[in-house]
Enzyme design. Structure first.
Site, mmCIF file in Angstrom:
data_model
loop_
_atom_site.group_PDB
_atom_site.id
_atom_site.type_symbol
_atom_site.label_atom_id
_atom_site.label_comp_id
_atom_site.label_asym_id
_atom_site.label_seq_id
_atom_site.Cartn_x
_atom_site.Cartn_y
_atom_site.Cartn_z
ATOM 1 N N SER A 183 -6.897 18.033 -3.058
ATOM 2 C CA SER A 183 -7.704 16.828 -3.241
ATOM 3 C C SER A 183 -7.874 16.001 -1.975
ATOM 4 C CB SER A 183 -7.080 15.948 -4.334
ATOM 5 O OG SER A 183 -5.787 15.515 -3.947
ATOM 6 N N LYS A 184 -7.228 16.397 -0.882
ATOM 7 C CA LYS A 184 -7.325 15.630 0.358
ATOM 8 C C LYS A 184 -8.702 15.842 1.006
ATOM 9 C CE LYS A 184 -3.036 14.307 -0.040
ATOM 10 N NZ LYS A 184 -2.753 12.965 -0.588
#
Length: 376
Positions: A183-184
């Protein structure tokens, strides 16, 4: 609606990703294969530092950074309480004591003006976090650190690709650490991370530390960890890095559009205080944020989140309880020691944010928030 849409990204690079994966499957060098070194070279060039050392996660990157600085039992590391637990968790895991300094009410990052009072004879490092994709005030933090001859470890798990004063996050201090969690801003398809530094001696030490402290095969001059970045993750990240500059531009455009349209509805910036129904993030003039999250402040946060969920709009809270209030940390810092963190933790709400968020979806989110909160 997706909170973070990884499927849309994959649809555009599917063939290239499959080719990269197949190459690894064919050569079979799954641990420290050639793609790891290739990625490290490209990441170092992107950040503008001499050395990048791939790690198995952003958490292990923080751990290795402190091990590389020989931080251990009885030492103190200054950090922020308003972040994910990994930051302070790794300090405590080494036997050191996290010292929590409150945040700036505008940027939500560690407040440099409070550092001097937190430094003691046991302080061994300062570890600011670049929260929500925006770098902390690194010039001010580095200045205080230099006066006390302390290293600064930038926890850039949320800010890879961001910049401060024209310099990339991860290249703003003695060591920068980031995460490639899916999700970064730059995420793999599993865990991964990296350390960045211009210090050749420290980089060599980090390479040993990630591989069980091994200097050469079966020769271990120091204790280390199993902290290697998988070759498959490196291969995936190489393809994602290729499209990353365009994604940064999209993140900036979408984040700025959120703020502009919210403010047109009657929201205010964080600089205006906490009485408005919706408070939008403020990006410091010297910063370019990658908006790892787009986080607003609202009253009655849980009720707002529930109503958005009922309309099919996902949300998240980053973070509901400051670290100094977590039961695992009995370190002498109560909520009264960090009042800004305690207050903001009750109000923050993260909205869907990714490079593939359409204008229509964003308009729907803004309209729903405005209706629920009573914005004009």
């Amino acid at each position: 609606m997706q909170f973070i849409d990884l499927k849309s990204q994959y649809s555009g690079i599917e063939d290239a990703i499959k080719t990269r994966i197949n190459t690894v499957l064919e050569h079979g060098q799954f641990i420290l294969g050639p793609e790891v070194a290739e990625l490290e070279t490209q990441l170092a060039e992107f950040v503008g530092v001499a050395h990048c050392v791939g790690m198995s996660s952003g958490t292990d990157a923080l751990l290795a950074a402190m091990m590389g600085l020989e931080i251990g039992r009885g030492d103190e590391v200054i950090t922020t309480p308003f972040t994910f637990i990994a930051t302070a968790e790794m300090i405590a895991l080494l036997g050191a004591r996290p010292v929590f300094v409150d945040i700036d009410p505008v940027t939500y990052n560690l407040n440099p003006a409070l550092l001097e009072d937190a430094i003691t004879g046991r302080t061994r490092a300062i570890m600011p976090v670049a929260l929500y994709g925006q770098c902390a005030n690194m010039d001010a933090i580095n200045a205080v650190a230099a006066q006390h001859r302390l290293p600064v470890i930038e926890d850039a798990a949320q800010s890879f690709g961001a910049s401060n004063q024209g310099r990339r996050s991860c290249g703003l201090s003695r060591i920068g650490c980031t995460s490639f969690f899916p999700s970064k801003p730059l995420g793999g398809y599993g865990d991964g991370g990296a350390c960045f530094t211009d210090d050749a001696t420290l980089a060599a030490r980090l390479r040993e530390l990630r591989n069980h402290g091994q200097e050469r095969r079966y020769h271990h001059p120091r204790l280390g960890l199993n902290g290697r970045l998988d070759t498959l993750q490196a291969a995936i990240l190489l393809e994602k890095l290729r499209i990353f500059p365009a994604e940064i531009e999209a993140r900036v455009r979408i984040g700025e559009r959120y703020t502009r349209l919210f403010n047109e509805c009657g929201a205010v910036s964080t600089a205006a205080g906490t009485d408005a129904p919706v408070i939008t993030p403020t990006i410091a003039p010297s910063n370019i944020s990658v908006y790892a999250q787009y986080t607003i402040q609202v009253a009655n946060r849980d009720e707002v989140a529930a109503q958005l969920t009922a309309q099919g709009i996902p949300t998240a809270v980053h973070y509901p309880l400051p670290l100094n209030q977590q039961p695992v940390f009995d370190c002498g810092f109560g909520a009264e020691c960090t009042p800004i963190s305690a207050a903001i933790a009750q109000r923050v709400l993260s909205l869907p944010m990714h490079p593939y968020l359409t204008d229509d979806a964003q308009d729907r989110i803004i309209a729903a928030v405005a209706e629920i909160t009573g914005l004009t």
